[in-house]
Design an enzyme around this catalytic site. Structure first.
Site, PDB file in Angstrom:
ATOM      1  N   GLY B 122       0.840  -1.181   0.000  1.00  0.00           N
ATOM      2  CA  GLY B 122       0.000   0.000   0.000  1.00  0.00           C
ATOM      3  C   GLY B 122       0.883   1.241   0.000  1.00  0.00           C
ATOM      4  O   GLY B 122       2.100   1.155   0.092  1.00  0.00           O
ATOM      5  N   THR B 125       4.505   6.297  -4.194  1.00  0.00           N
ATOM      6  CA  THR B 125       5.915   6.188  -4.572  1.00  0.00           C
ATOM      7  C   THR B 125       6.838   6.638  -3.443  1.00  0.00           C
ATOM      8  O   THR B 125       6.598   7.653  -2.801  1.00  0.00           O
ATOM      9  CB  THR B 125       6.182   7.065  -5.808  1.00  0.00           C
ATOM     10  N   THR B 126       7.893   5.874  -3.224  1.00  0.00           N
ATOM     11  CA  THR B 126       8.898   6.324  -2.278  1.00  0.00           C
ATOM     12  C   THR B 126      10.271   5.912  -2.771  1.00  0.00           C
ATOM     13  O   THR B 126      10.402   5.244  -3.799  1.00  0.00           O
ATOM     14  CB  THR B 126       8.626   5.809  -0.849  1.00  0.00           C
ATOM     15  N   PHE B 127      11.286   6.348  -2.036  1.00  0.00           N
ATOM     16  CA  PHE B 127      12.659   6.023  -2.405  1.00  0.00           C
ATOM     17  C   PHE B 127      13.286   5.148  -1.332  1.00  0.00           C
ATOM     18  O   PHE B 127      13.059   5.356  -0.139  1.00  0.00           O
ATOM     19  CB  PHE B 127      13.474   7.318  -2.559  1.00  0.00           C
ATOM     20  N   GLY B 208       7.093  -2.936   4.706  1.00  0.00           N
ATOM     21  CA  GLY B 208       7.096  -2.410   6.066  1.00  0.00           C
ATOM     22  C   GLY B 208       7.548  -0.973   6.159  1.00  0.00           C
ATOM     23  O   GLY B 208       6.819  -0.079   5.764  1.00  0.00           O
ATOM     24  N   CYS B 226       5.234   9.976  -0.925  1.00  0.00           N
ATOM     25  CA  CYS B 226       3.964   9.436  -0.444  1.00  0.00           C
ATOM     26  C   CYS B 226       2.776  10.325  -0.790  1.00  0.00           C
ATOM     27  O   CYS B 226       1.770  10.334  -0.084  1.00  0.00           O
ATOM     28  CB  CYS B 226       4.041   9.155   1.040  1.00  0.00           C
TER      29      CYS B 226
END
Lengths: 173, 316
Positions: B122, B125-127, B208, B226
């Site tokens: 869920g 987009t993140t890095f 996580g 996010c």
């Protein structure tokens, strides 16, 4: 990694195939709309341990799939529902989509074998509908998919819980 | 009805150094698959007797090669121009001028490139990349833990990941807070320090937390982390710099053993290897109420002949 690829499939091809979902074949006509009170003709609703429900039509040829009231409440506000492409052949337990809330995406599994022939497109625009009526299979309800069932699918129902057993199951959780 | 057997301890698999992201994903997938196979077996019409032992709840921790990961609802939504932006080189900064070094034969100034990967988690987009600790607990939420005798609900699980991260920051005298947006934020609530995204399949958790320890925050300038416009990103080291390294003296006096272990260098000490141990200890506390060495079995992973090898240690 095969299982990742497989479970990605519904999402990956979703956009390409979305036009086919708009095919008129399953468009709900006024005659097909069944309100909750008139659903007495349907077969008894069955539940999985993963909190999906299925309710077959009287002739046992089609059924509606969704997530349970209990699951919808436990998840909290749903922000996104991933729906399968149609038609999609599934076995009992196969992932047919996902429901996302508070940064967690939970798979929705097919309770029985069959062919997914329609999805609830309302959930794409208004995912919160699933919170309001997760076990509602009317045109304004939060059902997820419609499935065509064969003999195997009908047999799969034997492994599922009826409403009373499911209530007991969730009380223990 | 499945009997719920209480789990007595968790396994911590840490991959030291920097692991190719796809490799860490494959290891996680392997852990999830083992759980799902076990679940399918015990819920089959004729389960074997005696039942095989249930897979151990496992926390996988690692620091990956640079990668942008998309969440489930964003698959195939990146435009070609977004993709080329994300794939553009990130140049090293000159230690003297602070300017980008675009041409240098020195291997330590080689520009870095990020990959783009779709995930089933869920969130948006993140890095992930060097300087960041990634934590993937793979556990069956429908298992009894002393603090969760009836299993863990999805919302409680997300809450647990947040409170574990906040407790880990507390070990460095840093205050992490929850806001109306998921993840863990630094005190003001304006900058995110840890991102969060979870996938559940038949109540088995995966993915996580991504906790920024010494992440190069320039990677985040390319994305609206996010999906939150107007909010920033920070790291533990950035917070330390802002407060004038007040945590260093405390660390040195309170943990002389760790201070020596990391070459008496604070920047070395604030590393994913150490923070990973702390995170898992706090996670064990969250599940068992107390932390004892025998609650966590640490295995350090390394890749040999394209396979994951594990070496066992005792935590603590």
């Amino acid at each position: 990694m095969a299982s990742i690829a497989r479970s990605l499939r519904p999402a990956a091809s979703r956009f390409v195939a979305s036009s086919s979902r708009r095919a008129p074949s399953w468009r709900i006509s006024p005659f097909q709309v069944r309100s909750f009170s008139a659903s007495g003709a349907a077969q008894a609703k069955k539940y999985t341990k993963d909190h999906e429900w299925i309710e077959l039509s009287e002739d046992k040829k089609t059924g509606y799939i969704g997530i349970s009231e209990y699951a919808a409440h436990a998840l909290g506000d749903v922000v996104y529902v991933e729906l399968p492409t149609t038609p999609m052949e599934v076995k009992a337990g196969d992932a047919i989509g996902a429901v996302e809330s508070v940064k967690s995406a939970s798979d929705i599994n097919s309770p029985i074998s069959g062919t997914i022939v329609a999805v609830n497109e309302l959930l794409e625009e208004r995912p919160g509908t699933i919170n309001k009526g997760p076990e509602d299979e009317s045109s304004a309800g939060g059902w997820v998919a419609k499935v065509e069932v064969d003999e195997t699918g009908v047999k799969d129902l034997d492994d599922l819980m009826d409403a009373a057993a499911y209530k007991e199951f969730t009380a223990e959780e | 009805m499945l009997p719920i057997s209480p789990i007595t301890h968790i396994r911590h698999i840490h991959l030291p150094g920097i692991t190719p992201f796809h490799l860490a994903q494959a290891i996680q997938q392997n852990l999830v698959t083992k759980y799902l196979e076990y679940k399918a077996l015990v819920s089959s019409p004729s389960p074997p007797t005696p039942l095989p032992e249930a897979p151990q709840p496992t926390v996988l921790t690692f620091t990956p090669t640079p990668v942008y990961t998309t969440g489930r609802r964003e698959h195939d939504t990146l435009t070609p121009s977004q993709i080329s932006l994300l794939k553009a080189p990130l140049y090293a900064l000159s230690p003297t001028t602070g300017k980008e070094i675009k041409q240098s034969k020195d291997p330590k100034y080689t520009p870095q490139y990020a990959e783009i990967e779709q995930t089933l988690r869920g969130g948006q987009t993140t890095f992930h990349g060097p300087g960041q600790l990634v934590v993937y607990p793979v556990i069956d939420l429908r298992t009894a833990f002393p603090k969760f005798p009836k299993g863990i609900s999805v919302r409680c699980y997300v809450h647990l990941l947040e409170s574990t991260t906040i407790a880990t920051l507390q070990r460095w005298s840093m205050k992490g807070v929850r806001t109306e947006n998921p993840g863990v934020w630094e005190e003001s609530g304006e900058r995110k320090i840890a991102a969060l995204g979870v996938h559940l399949r038949r109540s088995i958790s995966s993915y996580g937390v991504g906790l920024n320890i010494q992440t190069d925050l320039r990677w985040f300038e390319r994305i609206v982390a996010c999906g939150l416009v107007g909010k920033g990103v920070t790291s533990m080291w950035a917070i330390e710099e802002e407060r004038g390294f007040s945590g260093e003296e405390k660390f040195r006096t309170e943990r002389p053993d760790l201070w020596d272990l990391h070459g008496r260098n604070y920047k070395n000490a604030m590393c994913p290897d150490l923070v990973a141990l702390q995170w898992v200890e706090e996670f064990a506390k969250g599940l068992y109420g107390v932390y004892e060495d025998d609650k966590v079995e640490l295995q350090t992973g390394f890749i040999k002949d394209r396979e994951l090898q594990l070496k066992g240690y005792l935590h603590g």
